[in-house]
Design a protein around this motif. Sequence first.
Motif, mmCIF file in Angstrom:
data_model
loop_
_atom_site.group_PDB
_atom_site.id
_atom_site.type_symbol
_atom_site.label_atom_id
_atom_site.label_comp_id
_atom_site.label_asym_id
_atom_site.label_seq_id
_atom_site.Cartn_x
_atom_site.Cartn_y
_atom_site.Cartn_z
ATOM 1 N N ASP A 198 -34.046 33.536 -5.990
ATOM 2 C CA ASP A 198 -32.841 32.471 -5.306
ATOM 3 C C ASP A 198 -32.554 32.511 -4.248
ATOM 4 O O ASP A 198 -32.247 33.349 -3.179
ATOM 5 N N ALA A 199 -31.712 33.505 -4.679
ATOM 6 C CA ALA A 199 -30.327 33.788 -4.152
ATOM 7 C C ALA A 199 -30.525 34.822 -2.697
ATOM 8 O O ALA A 199 -30.770 35.010 -1.978
ATOM 9 N N THR B 208 -33.384 34.101 -0.429
ATOM 10 C CA THR B 208 -33.348 33.566 0.667
ATOM 11 C C THR B 208 -32.720 34.340 1.679
ATOM 12 O O THR B 208 -32.821 34.377 3.316
ATOM 13 N N PHE B 209 -31.480 35.101 1.558
ATOM 14 C CA PHE B 209 -31.453 36.099 2.032
ATOM 15 C C PHE B 209 -31.459 37.264 3.425
ATOM 16 O O PHE B 209 -31.998 37.352 3.767
ATOM 17 N N VAL C 284 -31.117 25.695 5.088
ATOM 18 C CA VAL C 284 -31.500 25.690 3.931
ATOM 19 C C VAL C 284 -31.639 24.447 2.698
ATOM 20 O O VAL C 284 -30.813 24.029 3.682
ATOM 21 N N SER D 30 -30.979 22.479 -0.572
ATOM 22 C CA SER D 30 -30.397 23.200 -2.047
ATOM 23 C C SER D 30 -30.178 22.338 -3.025
ATOM 24 O O SER D 30 -30.802 21.211 -2.414
ATOM 25 N N LYS E 176 -27.707 28.555 -5.406
ATOM 26 C CA LYS E 176 -27.837 27.385 -4.110
ATOM 27 C C LYS E 176 -26.317 27.748 -3.327
ATOM 28 O O LYS E 176 -26.409 27.722 -2.602
ATOM 29 N N ASN F 271 -26.377 30.451 -1.373
ATOM 30 C CA ASN F 271 -26.965 29.743 0.043
ATOM 31 C C ASN F 271 -26.158 29.286 0.359
ATOM 32 O O ASN F 271 -26.364 29.645 1.449
ATOM 33 N N GLU F 272 -25.237 28.661 0.063
ATOM 34 C CA GLU F 272 -24.279 27.989 1.475
ATOM 35 C C GLU F 272 -24.044 29.202 1.901
ATOM 36 O O GLU F 272 -23.168 28.798 2.555
ATOM 37 N N VAL G 253 -24.277 31.851 2.490
ATOM 38 C CA VAL G 253 -24.950 32.600 3.417
ATOM 39 C C VAL G 253 -25.254 31.955 4.965
ATOM 40 O O VAL G 253 -25.306 32.179 5.569
ATOM 41 N N ALA H 242 -27.638 23.189 6.082
ATOM 42 C CA ALA H 242 -28.552 23.376 4.938
ATOM 43 C C ALA H 242 -27.839 21.585 4.590
ATOM 44 O O ALA H 242 -27.885 20.380 5.018
#
Length: 258
Positions: free
Chosen positions: A120-121, A124-125, A144, A146, A164, A167-168, A170, A187
Amino acid sequence: MSADAFGGRAGGCLVVGGSGAIGRAVAIRLAELGAAVTVTYAGNAAAAEETAALVRESGVDSTAVRLDLGDPGQVRSVVAEAVSRHGGLHTVVLAASPTNFQAWASRLPPEQYAEQLRIDAGGTFAVISAALPALREARGSVVVVSTVANRRFVLRDVLSSGPKAANEAVVKAVAAEEGRYGVRANAVGVGILDEGMTQVLVDRGDILPEHLEVALGRIPLASFGKARDIAAAVGFLVSDEARYVTGQWIDVDGGYSL
């Protein structure tokens, strides 16, 4: 919204996770805004092909491509393929949600959490990293998709909310660092929908009907959301209507996070 929603930018869109309810709604919304769309899928090829067919009904080009988010080399290849197919890439939407289950943090094997982070993370990156050269050239944007659980934690949801949250971070990094190239990053926090992953978890018994009743009582708008609600927010954020919006997190949750 103007007919030229993307400010005349060359290229198309990449929607990661086009076989799911949210990814499909997002892809259709982008097509309605006039963009060609490549959608990816992890395992459900039939659903992704159906999404691509629905996108083509809007009169724009679309294709479905398999993507393993845990394979950085394949990520780079798929992004390059989308850039080549569309003559550039001005929009990337991360709408994939690797299947998880509800688990108490105290009972969750660290190895399983690490694997969820990797897909997931880490995935995404990898996608954003691979797409940045094209996004810089187009002065494009990333969104993104989320979870609202990073605002109001949902018990037994750490397999979703943990990655997630990464991800925030990022999203904020990309917004802060890439703004000088005209690239925006935002996001959308997904509330409780009555379709998509929520339905999967209900069907599997991870979420019981009584759990949903309790959750419904905590939503000020007193209803569950739809994938199209998420797609509407994404459509705004990637368009030129939001040209001065970056580094933001918009919860689409009926007020659940209040």
